[in-house]
Design a protein around this motif. Sequence first.
Motif, PDB file in Angstrom:
ATOM      1  N   ARG A 177     -51.908 -22.938 -79.378  1.00 58.59           N
ATOM      2  CA  ARG A 177     -51.332 -23.114 -78.048  1.00 58.59           C
ATOM      3  C   ARG A 177     -50.082 -22.243 -77.957  1.00 58.59           C
ATOM      4  O   ARG A 177     -49.220 -22.301 -78.830  1.00 58.59           O
ATOM      5  N   LEU A 178     -50.000 -21.431 -76.906  1.00 57.66           N
ATOM      6  CA  LEU A 178     -48.884 -20.504 -76.766  1.00 57.66           C
ATOM      7  C   LEU A 178     -48.281 -20.604 -75.364  1.00 57.66           C
ATOM      8  O   LEU A 178     -48.981 -20.446 -74.370  1.00 57.66           O
ATOM      9  N   TRP A 179     -46.979 -20.856 -75.308  1.00 59.12           N
ATOM     10  CA  TRP A 179     -46.217 -20.832 -74.052  1.00 59.12           C
ATOM     11  C   TRP A 179     -45.407 -19.547 -74.006  1.00 59.12           C
ATOM     12  O   TRP A 179     -44.896 -19.079 -75.030  1.00 59.12           O
ATOM     13  N   SER A 180     -45.283 -18.956 -72.832  1.00 61.51           N
ATOM     14  CA  SER A 180     -44.517 -17.721 -72.692  1.00 61.51           C
ATOM     15  C   SER A 180     -43.847 -17.677 -71.323  1.00 61.51           C
ATOM     16  O   SER A 180     -44.163 -18.464 -70.431  1.00 61.51           O
ATOM     17  N   THR A 181     -42.928 -16.732 -71.178  1.00 62.08           N
ATOM     18  CA  THR A 181     -42.199 -16.552 -69.910  1.00 62.08           C
ATOM     19  C   THR A 181     -42.300 -15.088 -69.486  1.00 62.08           C
ATOM     20  O   THR A 181     -41.306 -14.348 -69.545  1.00 62.08           O
ATOM     21  N   PRO A 182     -43.479 -14.627 -69.068  1.00 57.99           N
ATOM     22  CA  PRO A 182     -43.651 -13.208 -68.714  1.00 57.99           C
ATOM     23  C   PRO A 182     -42.719 -12.786 -67.582  1.00 57.99           C
ATOM     24  O   PRO A 182     -42.597 -13.477 -66.564  1.00 57.99           O
TER      25      PRO A 182
ATOM     26  N   ASP B  86     -43.048 -10.439 -72.385  1.00 57.55           N
ATOM     27  CA  ASP B  86     -43.595 -11.795 -72.294  1.00 57.55           C
ATOM     28  C   ASP B  86     -42.519 -12.839 -72.531  1.00 57.55           C
ATOM     29  O   ASP B  86     -42.809 -14.041 -72.573  1.00 57.55           O
ATOM     30  N   GLY B  87     -41.290 -12.396 -72.712  1.00 53.49           N
ATOM     31  CA  GLY B  87     -40.149 -13.290 -72.754  1.00 53.49           C
ATOM     32  C   GLY B  87     -40.116 -14.186 -73.983  1.00 53.49           C
ATOM     33  O   GLY B  87     -40.566 -13.831 -75.067  1.00 53.49           O
ATOM     34  N   TYR B  88     -39.561 -15.366 -73.788  1.00 52.06           N
ATOM     35  CA  TYR B  88     -39.454 -16.335 -74.873  1.00 52.06           C
ATOM     36  C   TYR B  88     -40.807 -17.001 -75.073  1.00 52.06           C
ATOM     37  O   TYR B  88     -41.444 -17.431 -74.115  1.00 52.06           O
ATOM     38  N   GLN B  89     -41.249 -17.093 -76.343  1.00 53.33           N
ATOM     39  CA  GLN B  89     -42.567 -17.634 -76.650  1.00 53.33           C
ATOM     40  C   GLN B  89     -42.457 -18.793 -77.643  1.00 53.33           C
ATOM     41  O   GLN B  89     -41.588 -18.806 -78.517  1.00 53.33           O
ATOM     42  N   ARG B  90     -43.410 -19.717 -77.497  1.00 46.40           N
ATOM     43  CA  ARG B  90     -43.479 -20.866 -78.397  1.00 46.40           C
ATOM     44  C   ARG B  90     -44.935 -21.064 -78.801  1.00 46.40           C
ATOM     45  O   ARG B  90     -45.794 -21.324 -77.949  1.00 46.40           O
TER      46      ARG B  90
ATOM     47  N   GLY C  17     -39.658 -17.602 -80.535  1.00 43.37           N
ATOM     48  CA  GLY C  17     -38.891 -16.366 -80.520  1.00 43.37           C
ATOM     49  C   GLY C  17     -39.214 -15.514 -79.320  1.00 43.37           C
ATOM     50  O   GLY C  17     -39.899 -15.944 -78.386  1.00 43.37           O
ATOM     51  N   TRP C  18     -38.724 -14.279 -79.353  1.00 37.14           N
ATOM     52  CA  TRP C  18     -38.848 -13.364 -78.221  1.00 37.14           C
ATOM     53  C   TRP C  18     -39.975 -12.362 -78.438  1.00 37.14           C
ATOM     54  O   TRP C  18     -40.182 -11.879 -79.550  1.00 37.14           O
ATOM     55  N   ALA C  19     -40.685 -12.063 -77.375  1.00 40.06           N
ATOM     56  CA  ALA C  19     -41.730 -11.051 -77.413  1.00 40.06           C
ATOM     57  C   ALA C  19     -41.114  -9.658 -77.354  1.00 40.06           C
ATOM     58  O   ALA C  19     -39.936  -9.485 -77.024  1.00 40.06           O
ATOM     59  N   ASP C  20     -41.917  -8.648 -77.648  1.00 39.48           N
ATOM     60  CA  ASP C  20     -41.476  -7.262 -77.527  1.00 39.48           C
ATOM     61  C   ASP C  20     -41.168  -6.929 -76.062  1.00 39.48           C
ATOM     62  O   ASP C  20     -41.657  -7.573 -75.134  1.00 39.48           O
ATOM     63  N   THR C  21     -40.377  -5.877 -75.882  1.00 33.49           N
ATOM     64  CA  THR C  21     -40.026  -5.378 -74.546  1.00 33.49           C
ATOM     65  C   THR C  21     -40.655  -4.006 -74.337  1.00 33.49           C
ATOM     66  O   THR C  21     -40.721  -3.199 -75.269  1.00 33.49           O
ATOM     67  N   ALA C  22     -41.121  -3.759 -73.124  1.00 35.50           N
ATOM     68  CA  ALA C  22     -41.700  -2.458 -72.772  1.00 35.50           C
ATOM     69  C   ALA C  22     -40.852  -1.807 -71.683  1.00 35.50           C
ATOM     70  O   ALA C  22     -40.423  -2.484 -70.735  1.00 35.50           O
ATOM     71  N   LEU C  23     -40.624  -0.514 -71.820  1.00 32.11           N
ATOM     72  CA  LEU C  23     -39.954   0.283 -70.788  1.00 32.11           C
ATOM     73  C   LEU C  23     -40.990   1.206 -70.158  1.00 32.11           C
ATOM     74  O   LEU C  23     -41.869   1.721 -70.853  1.00 32.11           O
ATOM     75  N   GLY C  24     -40.867   1.413 -68.844  1.00 33.69           N
ATOM     76  CA  GLY C  24     -41.865   2.255 -68.197  1.00 33.69           C
ATOM     77  C   GLY C  24     -41.428   2.779 -66.850  1.00 33.69           C
ATOM     78  O   GLY C  24     -40.344   2.450 -66.348  1.00 33.69           O
TER      79      GLY C  24
ATOM     80  N   ALA D 120     -42.110 -13.079 -85.628  1.00 32.59           N
ATOM     81  CA  ALA D 120     -43.413 -13.721 -85.443  1.00 32.59           C
ATOM     82  C   ALA D 120     -44.226 -13.092 -84.324  1.00 32.59           C
ATOM     83  O   ALA D 120     -45.454 -13.248 -84.286  1.00 32.59           O
ATOM     84  N   PHE D 121     -43.584 -12.371 -83.407  1.00 35.24           N
ATOM     85  CA  PHE D 121     -44.276 -11.836 -82.228  1.00 35.24           C
ATOM     86  C   PHE D 121     -44.123 -10.323 -82.092  1.00 35.24           C
ATOM     87  O   PHE D 121     -44.499  -9.762 -81.065  1.00 35.24           O
TER      88      PHE D 121
END
Length: 262
Positions: free
Chosen positions: A63-68, A86-90, A104-111, A142-143
Amino acid sequence: MTKTLVIVAALLTAAGSARAADEAIEPDQPGIVESSSTVGKGRAMLETGLGYQRDNSDGVRSRLWSTPTLLRFGFAEDWEFRVETDGYQRLRASDGGGTAKARGWADTALGVKWHVQDGDGERNKPGLAWLLNVDMDSGSSAFRGQGLRPSLRLTAEWDLPRDWSAGVIGGLYRDSRDDGRHFVGGILGASLGWPIAESWKGYVEVAGDQLASNRNGGRSISAGTGVTWLVDRRLQLDASINRGLTKQTADWVLGVGVSVGF
């Protein structure tokens, strides 16, 4: 002083009139088929929400929660700069041997997005835009992905009769395997939208956000539907649900979101 107040009032009135004449925002969320429009020079849009993924495969229940979140800023009329994550993930994963948790925090993308052409429903000409993104290994351990992962996508939108619409997106991405070797995969999706009521729209889509060989992660394909509510010209709410169609895709993905233009 009176003259100054009159000038300021006139400027504020003109600014208010220009803002009132603005077209409604066109967020990229929800769904994989993004809008072909940009936010416009000097304007910004924040798209964020809450996501939930549920999956049961190979004896593991996760089960994964995220804040995209996506922030878009227009530095020219047809160009915008984008920051996406994808923001903060659990994460909670269980099998016969116990339960593991990670936060923890997901990776960040620039575009950047470049709006190439406007759509024309009468001439069956789609709106077109190119999107270039680079995902960075900036998240929590972890992410975190491996290295820089660029992607290039082309999105097309058609205006159909009776306020229906259709969209297609296709592209390529470059990623790395655990052994450090690079590979190239594909992205492909299609959507169909229709009006439900005033300010309400629905859509369905089929999306392949990861199309690669099995040794490079396999194919992540899903089918989904959702609804958007344009509360006013600067605010949209949305909800979506997706069903995974392959082993590499989460069984269910649910999301709610909000988009605000500035």
